[in-house]
Design a protein around this motif. Structure first.
Motif: not given
Length: 413
Positions: A355-363, A386-392, A394-398
């Motif tokens: 989830a963290a890696e996906l959020a980083r790339i998205a930003r 906490g699934s990947v979808a749930n954590r994603l 909550r991630a600050p991405m917009g």
């Protein structure tokens, strides 16, 4: 191949078109057999040292029996009468009398014979067509899979060689063979198509002509034995060629043709007025779509869903798979190849926190739309861990997140 299967509880095809957002993405074009959707059809000349690339014209239909091969041969006859050097690289008449008659005096390049497991198979002889160097080659069934042992796995790859050699190609294609629509076609008809080709082939075609016919008229052709033998025709009418299936497939073909027309109009506008003077409706999209996938078979559905979303938004597509730091491959090569065939930029990143890696790339890539699969584990387990979808989420991405459930696969054909 049609499968004789009992009635199931699939949603009505009309509902499926609404579910996948295909009702309101682009305006529907009304086009008949004579409705050419691109510009000039004249053949290109070839230089003896550096031949110009040939042009590709595709006759597109909603299903077998609409008259694509007949239209292709008729166009070949028309061009020959006009003085153009035309040959048949490959044609499949399926024993239809009117189609066979349309071949007439057109020159047919002998097919190549390939022996596979004691059976002799016939394919187009690419080398022979190139050596013949006609101005135009008629090549039926663009999505066809070549016999094992052929130089190319697919016929569209053969066609690309002919185009590179400066030969204009006229071909045929059914809407169900487009890779990007594979899941939707299966949901509508209950049949998964094994023979597909990348959507870019149709996107890059110089001309696309819709061979259109009302579902009632096509079903009448089947009943009269003009498409399949009587026994097969009856089975087809009850299953794949049902009224609802044909109506939905026809709308897909109309919509895909309209997209092609809109893209060509936009290209024409850009050439005439320049990008800085383009109207608002023709400017580049600011949306960016990302698909997250792994080794699960669900990856195919995710990639196609992401492709449809990106296409509707006129946005670039990013396909991301996160692999363990040890370097083990998370996604099989076939999924990576599918992503590339759909025109996505494929990114493989190492990391333990998916989830963290996906959020980083998205930003970093300014992603506005993310497509992910439903968590593997549901209920309390997913809530506690906490699934990947749930954590994603909550991630600050917009970015908007689209969660795609895994659908039970229908029988393949």
């Amino acid at each position: 191949m049609l499968e004789d299967r009992p009635p199931d509880e699939r949603p009505d095809p009309e509902e499926l078109l609404d579910r996948y957002g295909l009702r309101d993405t682009v305006p529907i074009a009304s086009s008949g057999l004579a409705g050419t959707l691109a510009g000039a059809e004249e053949e290109v000349s070839s230089d003896s040292h550096r031949p110009r690339r040939g042009r590709l014209r595709v006759y597109l239909g909603m299903a077998a029996g609409v008259g694509k091969t007949y239209a292709m041969l008729n166009e070949g006859q028309r061009r020959k009468a006009r003085g153009t050097d035309v040959v048949i690289g490959y044609v499949e008449t399926h024993g239809r009398v009117l189609t066979e008659q349309q071949i007439g005096d057109l020159e047919v390049v002998p097919r190549k014979h390939i022996v596979y497991r004691g059976v002799t198979l016939e394919e187009m002889d690419v080398d022979a067509v190139i050596a013949r160097r006609p101005q135009v080659a008629l090549v039926d069934e663009l999505a066809h899979t070549n016999a094992p042992g052929s130089r190319n796995a697919k016929r569209y790859q053969d066609v690309e060689e002919l185009l590179a050699a400066g030969i204009t190609v006229i071909s045929t294609l059914n809407i169900q063979h487009l890779e990007g629509l594979n899941d939707i076609v299966e949901a509508i008809t209950g049949v998964r198509q094994r023979e597909t080709l990348p959507d870019r082939i149709l996107d890059e075609a110089d001309e696309v002509e819709l061979v259109d016919i009302a579902p009632d008229a096509l079903r009448a052709r089947l009943r009269h034995g003009n498409v399949y033998p009587p026994e097969r025709a009856q089975r087809a009418l009850a299953h794949y060629f049902s009224q609802s299936n044909l109506t939905a497939l026809r709308e897909l073909a109309l919509r895909r043709t309209a997209e092609k027309t809109e893209a060509q109009l936009e290209q024409l506008m850009r050439g005439r007025v320049g990008a800085e003077s383009m109207p608002a409706w023709a400017t580049m999209a600011t949306e960016h779509v990302m698909v997250a996938f792994d080794a699960r078979p669900h990856a195919r559905e995710l990639l196609r869903a992401g492709w449809r979303l990106a296409r509707g938004l006129r946005a670039p597509l990013l396909a991301v798979t996160v692999v363990p730091p040890e370097g083990d491959e998370s996604a099989p090569k076939e999924y990576l190849q599918l992503a590339e065939d759909l025109g996505a930029e494929v990114v493989r990143v190492a990391g333990r926190n998916v989830a963290a890696e996906l959020a980083r790339i998205a930003r970093e890539r300014h992603v506005t739309q993310i497509v992910i699969g439903l968590p593997r584990q549901g209920g309390w387990r997913a809530l506690l861990r906490g699934s990947v979808a749930n954590r994603l989420l909550r991630a600050p991405m917009g970015a908007d997140i689209h969660i795609v459930p895994e659908r039970r696969s229908a029988s393949e054909a």
